[in-house]
Motif scaffolding. Sequence first.
Motif, mmCIF file in Angstrom:
data_model
loop_
_atom_site.group_PDB
_atom_site.id
_atom_site.type_symbol
_atom_site.label_atom_id
_atom_site.label_comp_id
_atom_site.label_asym_id
_atom_site.label_seq_id
_atom_site.Cartn_x
_atom_site.Cartn_y
_atom_site.Cartn_z
ATOM 1 N N HIS A 43 -3.648 4.524 -5.922
ATOM 2 C CA HIS A 43 -2.545 4.144 -5.026
ATOM 3 C C HIS A 43 -1.815 2.914 -5.565
ATOM 4 O O HIS A 43 -0.650 2.708 -5.265
ATOM 5 C CB HIS A 43 -3.039 3.937 -3.584
ATOM 6 N N ASP B 244 -5.057 -8.857 2.625
ATOM 7 C CA ASP B 244 -5.444 -7.441 2.682
ATOM 8 C C ASP B 244 -6.923 -7.297 3.069
ATOM 9 O O ASP B 244 -7.269 -6.564 3.997
ATOM 10 C CB ASP B 244 -5.186 -6.831 1.288
ATOM 11 N N ASP C 73 0.817 -1.226 0.000
ATOM 12 C CA ASP C 73 0.000 0.000 0.000
ATOM 13 C C ASP C 73 0.847 1.270 0.000
ATOM 14 O O ASP C 73 0.368 2.334 0.384
ATOM 15 C CB ASP C 73 -0.930 0.005 1.230
ATOM 16 N N HIS D 200 -2.700 -5.833 -6.289
ATOM 17 C CA HIS D 200 -3.359 -6.487 -5.149
ATOM 18 C C HIS D 200 -4.865 -6.210 -5.068
ATOM 19 O O HIS D 200 -5.556 -6.795 -4.237
ATOM 20 C CB HIS D 200 -2.669 -6.125 -3.821
ATOM 21 N N HIS D 201 -5.382 -5.321 -5.925
ATOM 22 C CA HIS D 201 -6.845 -5.121 -5.955
ATOM 23 C C HIS D 201 -7.487 -5.762 -7.179
ATOM 24 O O HIS D 201 -8.671 -5.534 -7.445
ATOM 25 C CB HIS D 201 -7.189 -3.636 -5.897
HETATM 26 FE FE LIG Z 1 -4.484 -1.325 -1.430
#
Ligand SMILES: [Fe+2]
Length: 350
Positions: free
Chosen positions: A187, A241, A159, A212-213
């Motif tokens: 981000h 996450d 992040d 990661h999303h």
């Molecule tokens: Fe994130």
Amino acid sequence: MKKVTVDKLEEGMKLARDVFTENGKLLLPEGFIIKPSFIQKLREHNIDSVYVEDEKAESYVKEEVIYHETFVAIQDLMLSAKAGEVVDPFVAKEIVNDIVGQIIEEEDVFLRIVGFRDVDNYTYFHSVDVSIFAAIIGKLLELDRKQIEDLALAALLHDFGKMKIPHEILNKPAKLTDEEFEEMKKHTIYGYQIVKNMDGISEQVAEVALLHHERLDGSGYPLKLKGDKIPLFAKIVAVADVYDALTADRVYKKKIVPTKAADYLTKYSGIHFDKDIVQKFLKMVVKYPVGCFVVLNTGEIAIVYEENPFNKTRPIVKVVARKEGPPVLIPYFVDLSQDYKREIIDVINY
Ligand SMILES: [Fe+2]
């Protein structure tokens, strides 16, 4: 450094000099953190004073020290990046390797520490917790040590791009508007740009910040990748996450209990998240040992009777009491894997 009498010695103080017995044998070495048993030992040897550091140590439990050091390392790194300074991930790498070393020995060693975080430092605590969860998953998937270290580092840095998101959006105590959410999504791109420029960071580690999303069905962001187009590390960090975010208090929402978070991950496994990763992770993280007492949403108090091999978060329980209403005269069994109206909302003891 200061000299203190043994009577004034407190747990958590750090020895600044070696302590020797009356006949010159080393009793406690410099750097040791005082525990009650040490004070006892000093008394037994009629030692009346020792030298300690001015500052008290945070903790003397190894995993707590590692956890704290990791928190400090990622906070330093992120704040430096925010200030536009060049960041060197060397310390973070070293500390993450300590985490991995501990988890390889005993995978649940950090589980009693994770999840205690204050809202203000959420991003840093979250990074450490996701790193720990990712390392646990790496071990459960039987990755080799170097791979787990890379994975844990990738998770710690995932992040990083949030440092480039305006504070008002990042800490908004309400739901984001569509526009703000579009900004928040960036981000991933910012993070990738920063992380890939760090010294000695591989593409495999950097791309986790970017991906990661992503979700298996292509509903994620920023690239809308599907299925196996999403690299393994990104799939692992996605699970860690989401689980950690759901079980944390945030400025805009209250945390939910681990079982609810588990239900969410299970519901979306195969759709958003990799099935195998979710299953292995939940089995390790959310479990109710046989014999522990739980409170159900119905007000029933039950004892965990038997684990369900296919769903560890929903064991078979024996109801023995109620919080209110008539007493339970004849205890009865409930299989929570068959009864989704009932939820575990609290654990009384382990
Ligand atoms: Fe994130």
